[in-house]
Motif scaffolding. Structure first.
Motif, mmCIF file in Angstrom:
data_model
loop_
_atom_site.group_PDB
_atom_site.id
_atom_site.type_symbol
_atom_site.label_atom_id
_atom_site.label_comp_id
_atom_site.label_asym_id
_atom_site.label_seq_id
_atom_site.Cartn_x
_atom_site.Cartn_y
_atom_site.Cartn_z
ATOM 1 N N THR A 1 1.384 -1.228 0.024
ATOM 2 C CA THR A 1 0.304 -0.100 -0.111
ATOM 3 C C THR A 1 0.939 1.047 -0.184
ATOM 4 O OG1 THR A 1 -1.011 -1.457 1.398
ATOM 5 C CG2 THR A 1 -1.883 0.997 0.990
ATOM 6 N N SER B 1 -5.270 5.473 -0.184
ATOM 7 C CA SER B 1 -3.814 4.710 0.518
ATOM 8 C C SER B 1 -2.947 5.549 1.489
ATOM 9 C CB SER B 1 -3.033 4.542 -0.742
ATOM 10 O OG SER B 1 -3.571 4.265 -1.941
ATOM 11 N N LEU C 1 -9.653 1.282 0.720
ATOM 12 C CA LEU C 1 -8.090 1.190 -0.545
ATOM 13 C C LEU C 1 -8.766 0.329 -1.765
ATOM 14 C CD1 LEU C 1 -6.050 0.967 -0.838
ATOM 15 C CD2 LEU C 1 -5.402 -1.511 0.556
ATOM 16 N N SER D 1 -1.198 -1.496 -4.755
ATOM 17 C CA SER D 1 -2.325 -1.522 -4.013
ATOM 18 C C SER D 1 -3.429 -2.066 -4.170
ATOM 19 C CB SER D 1 -3.030 -0.177 -4.123
ATOM 20 O OG SER D 1 -3.895 0.339 -5.443
#
Lengths: 207, 180
Positions: B34, B74, B115, B159
């Motif tokens: 991330t 993020s 996310l 991500s």
């Protein structure tokens, strides 16, 4: 040997030699039926949570189907046209919207198919395996629905506002109906995401 | 004597401790993915070598609001994951904690949703930048801004890996909760 005394031979089983013998023997099979009808002290709230789970699943089917149909039935043709080109907007002009329709249809079908598993959780509240299956599948569905909703929301934002730096004009002033329908579909999809998240938390409390 | 007074078999705190250790390592992997995605997106800056008298052709992540949302989302999720390492260590030490595991599951679900929303918004814009939709006059910009596009696509991979790991973490918490 003294006739008044008795010798009892106790043979050592292999489990006893290894120290693994249980203290009590396993309960007889008939007590299993008794356990099925006696509610334990902790299964009351689990049954209530499972009922709420089924209700939420039905609500989720409604929102996911609403999103799919609202997006899938978009078709706006503008009343003016040039000699070669007619101005028409449909959901399959934009790949993000096509993915949105497919993903929300999958979510609605998934919610409908997992209603039997939820009903099993109502009938047998002490079972753990269906709840773990539901928590895993619900989490995957949260990811899929959020992906569809987020992608479509991003394109809808762009359609409403445009982007000067990339030279992308806002198209919502022309295609007004199309934009309204599409925005409504995105809102319904985010509601489905919330419903699915609450389902995951419910399963966590009931585990 | 009540039948339930003596517990047969062995309660598995050892397995729960193993799950907690695996949870800790997966969290470290998620933090890496991330954070890498957020940093890669935030450091995009491509200036084209030609310019007109009034306009300089430059591409940064905050020219496109969806990419800015991705960077913010993020960053929030990586900060949350770093803070949740503490809860993870608590679960290694105290293997039969229940309330904190439920809390961790709840927060992990919210983090995964956030996310995924950011990643999919950025992915939609990246797909549009690569291909464009000529029907509505949205032209592909990746042929000009080549290195910007490559960087942005690469940061999405990190991500999405974080999302996958978060799903695994939620499953692990569920399994640990069922084994008490």
């Amino acid at each position: 040997m003294d006739p008044a005394s008795t010798t009892i031979n106790v043979t050592e089983t292999p489990k006893e030699r290894k120290g693994k013998a249980p203290l009590l023997s396993a309960p007889p099979a008939s007590s299993g039926i008794k356990q099925m009808f006696q509610k334990g002290p902790k299964t009351g709230y689990k049954r209530g949570l499972a009922v709420f789970d089924v209700v939420l699943r039905l609500a989720g089917i409604a929102t996911a189907l609403g999103a799919t149909i609202a997006m899938g039935s978009t078709d706006q043709t503008l009343p003016f046209f040039t000699q070669f080109f007619q101005f028409k907007a449909e959901f399959d002009d934009l790949p993000a919207f096509t993915f949105f329709v497919i993903a929300n249809a999958i979510t609605a079908a998934y919610l409908a198919l997992t209603i039997p598993i939820s009903i099993v959780c109502i009938i047998r509240p002490h079972l753990v395996a269906p709840r773990i299956l539901l928590i895993f599948l619900d989490t995957v569905m949260v990811a899929l629905t959020t992906a569809a909703a987020g992608g479509a929301a991003s394109i809808v934002y762009l359609a409403h506002n445009g982007n000067g730096d990339a030279n992308w004009p806002a198209i919502c002033q022309q295609f007004n109906d199309f934009c309204q329908k599409v925005s409504g579909a995105v809102v319904a999809s985010f509601l489905t995401v919330v419903v699915l998240m609450v389902l995951v938390v419910l399963s966590a409390f009931a585990l | 004597m009540k039948v339930g007074a003596v517990k047969l078999g062995v309660a598995p705190p050892a397995a729960n401790r193993g799950i907690a250790i695996l949870d800790f390592f997966l969290r470290l992997i998620a933090i890496t993915g991330t954070l890498a995605g957020a940093i890669a997106m935030a450091t995009t800056n491509q200036t084209l070598p030609f310019f007109s008298r009034f306009v300089r052709f430059r591409a940064k992540f905050n020219d496109l609001p969806s990419l800015a949302f991705f960077v913010v989302a993020s960053s929030i999720v990586s900060a949350y994951l770093i803070l949740s390492l503490a809860l993870s260590v608590l679960h290694i030490v105290k293997a039969n904690a229940v309330n904190s595991r439920v809390l961790l599951l709840l927060l992990d679900t919210a983090a995964m949703g956030l996310l995924m929303a950011g990643s999919s918004a950025a992915a939609a814009i990246v797909q549009l930048a690569h291909e464009g939709i000529n029907k509505v006059n949205w032209f592909a910009i990746c042929q000009q801004y080549n290195s910007f596009c490559k960087r942005v696509s690469g940061s999405l991979i990190g991500s999405y890996a974080g999302v996958l790991v978060l799903i695994l973490l939620i499953l692990l918490s569920g399994v640990a909760l069922s084994r008490r």
